[in-house]
Structures are given as C-alpha cells and as structure tokens.
Design a protein around this motif. Sequence first.
Motif, short mmCIF file in Angstrom:
data_model
loop_
_atom_site.label_atom_id
_atom_site.label_comp_id
_atom_site.label_asym_id
_atom_site.label_seq_id
_atom_site.Cartn_x
_atom_site.Cartn_y
_atom_site.Cartn_z
N THR A 186 0.83 -1.21 0.00
CA THR A 186 0.00 0.00 0.00
C THR A 186 0.86 1.25 0.00
N ASP A 187 1.88 1.26 0.84
CA ASP A 187 2.77 2.43 0.88
C ASP A 187 3.49 2.63 -0.44
N LEU A 188 3.92 1.55 -1.06
CA LEU A 188 4.58 1.65 -2.37
C LEU A 188 3.62 2.18 -3.43
N LEU A 189 2.37 1.75 -3.38
CA LEU A 189 1.38 2.23 -4.35
C LEU A 189 1.03 3.70 -4.11
N LEU A 190 1.01 4.12 -2.85
CA LEU A 190 0.79 5.54 -2.56
C LEU A 190 1.95 6.38 -3.10
N LEU A 191 3.16 5.88 -2.93
CA LEU A 191 4.33 6.57 -3.49
C LEU A 191 4.23 6.65 -5.00
N ALA A 192 3.85 5.55 -5.62
CA ALA A 192 3.70 5.53 -7.08
C ALA A 192 2.69 6.58 -7.53
N ARG A 193 1.55 6.65 -6.84
CA ARG A 193 0.52 7.63 -7.19
C ARG A 193 1.05 9.05 -7.05
N LEU A 194 1.78 9.30 -5.97
CA LEU A 194 2.36 10.64 -5.76
C LEU A 194 3.39 10.99 -6.82
N LYS A 195 4.00 9.98 -7.42
CA LYS A 195 5.00 10.19 -8.47
C LYS A 195 4.37 10.18 -9.87
N GLY A 196 3.03 10.12 -9.92
CA GLY A 196 2.34 10.22 -11.19
C GLY A 196 2.05 8.91 -11.89
N HIS A 197 2.21 7.79 -11.21
CA HIS A 197 1.93 6.48 -11.79
C HIS A 197 0.56 6.00 -11.34
N ASP A 198 -0.05 5.14 -12.14
CA ASP A 198 -1.35 4.58 -11.81
C ASP A 198 -1.16 3.31 -10.99
N PRO A 199 -1.59 3.30 -9.73
CA PRO A 199 -1.40 2.12 -8.89
C PRO A 199 -2.04 0.85 -9.46
N ALA A 200 -3.21 0.96 -10.07
CA ALA A 200 -3.87 -0.22 -10.63
C ALA A 200 -3.04 -0.83 -11.76
N THR A 201 -2.45 0.01 -12.57
CA THR A 201 -1.59 -0.47 -13.66
C THR A 201 -0.38 -1.18 -13.09
N ILE A 202 0.19 -0.63 -12.05
CA ILE A 202 1.36 -1.25 -11.42
C ILE A 202 1.01 -2.61 -10.85
N VAL A 203 -0.13 -2.70 -10.17
CA VAL A 203 -0.56 -3.98 -9.60
C VAL A 203 -0.77 -5.01 -10.71
N SER A 204 -1.40 -4.60 -11.79
CA SER A 204 -1.64 -5.51 -12.92
C SER A 204 -0.32 -6.00 -13.52
N LYS A 205 0.61 -5.09 -13.72
CA LYS A 205 1.91 -5.48 -14.27
C LYS A 205 2.65 -6.42 -13.32
N ALA A 206 2.61 -6.10 -12.03
CA ALA A 206 3.29 -6.94 -11.04
C ALA A 206 2.69 -8.34 -11.01
N GLU A 207 1.37 -8.41 -11.11
CA GLU A 207 0.71 -9.71 -11.11
C GLU A 207 1.15 -10.54 -12.32
N ARG A 208 1.21 -9.92 -13.48
CA ARG A 208 1.67 -10.63 -14.67
C ARG A 208 3.12 -11.09 -14.51
N HIS A 209 3.95 -10.26 -13.91
CA HIS A 209 5.34 -10.64 -13.67
C HIS A 209 5.43 -11.87 -12.76
N VAL A 210 4.64 -11.86 -11.70
CA VAL A 210 4.66 -13.00 -10.78
C VAL A 210 4.28 -14.28 -11.50
N TYR A 211 3.20 -14.22 -12.28
CA TYR A 211 2.78 -15.40 -13.02
C TYR A 211 3.85 -15.84 -14.02
N ALA A 212 4.43 -14.90 -14.73
CA ALA A 212 5.44 -15.25 -15.73
C ALA A 212 6.69 -15.85 -15.07
N GLU A 213 7.10 -15.29 -13.95
CA GLU A 213 8.32 -15.74 -13.31
C GLU A 213 8.15 -17.04 -12.54
N THR A 214 6.90 -17.39 -12.23
CA THR A 214 6.67 -18.64 -11.52
C THR A 214 6.10 -19.73 -12.43
N GLY A 215 5.91 -19.40 -13.72
CA GLY A 215 5.45 -20.38 -14.67
C GLY A 215 3.96 -20.62 -14.69
#
Length: 81
Positions: A47-76
């Motif tokens: 949550t704190d990382l996503l708040l930081l992302a939002r304050l830096k102009g990034h979309d937290p939902a997009t970040i969560v989606s990308k991170a989820e895809r990375h987890v799936y890809a890296e774990t097969g």
Amino acid sequence: MPTEARRAEFAQKALDCHARAHVAMRRWRSAPANDDIAECDIVDLITDLLLLARLKGHDPATIVSKAERHVYAETGHQFGP
C-alpha cells in the motif's frame, strides 16, 4: 536476473525495514505463531509503495496488474482466469 529465492530475500529486507520504521504505528496483529511474516505487513508495504507511485504520477492499478503478470510469468503460471 536474480532467482525467485534471491528476490524474496530482497523483499524480506524491504519488509523488515518497513516494519522497523512503522513499529509504533502498527494497526494489525502480529504474525501467526507458525510464521514470521504477517500478511497485513505485506499489504501495508505494498500500500505504501502504491501511494508513493501515485504521488509520483503512476497509476497504482496499472502497477498492480503489471506486477501480477510478472509473478505469473516468473513462476510459470498462466495469467488470467
């Protein structure tokens, strides 16, 4: 690229640092007796990382989606339903 285990070590260090910095503000119970990490501590750090992302102009939902895809890809695992 670091292995899954090595990345988990990095995450543990971040979580430890976050927990030390917020020890007086903990809103949640401690970790279950059979684990040294409470799920709520991970949620708080994310949550704190996503708040930081939002304050830096990034979309937290997009970040969560990308991170989820990375987890799936890296774990097969497959992404999606």
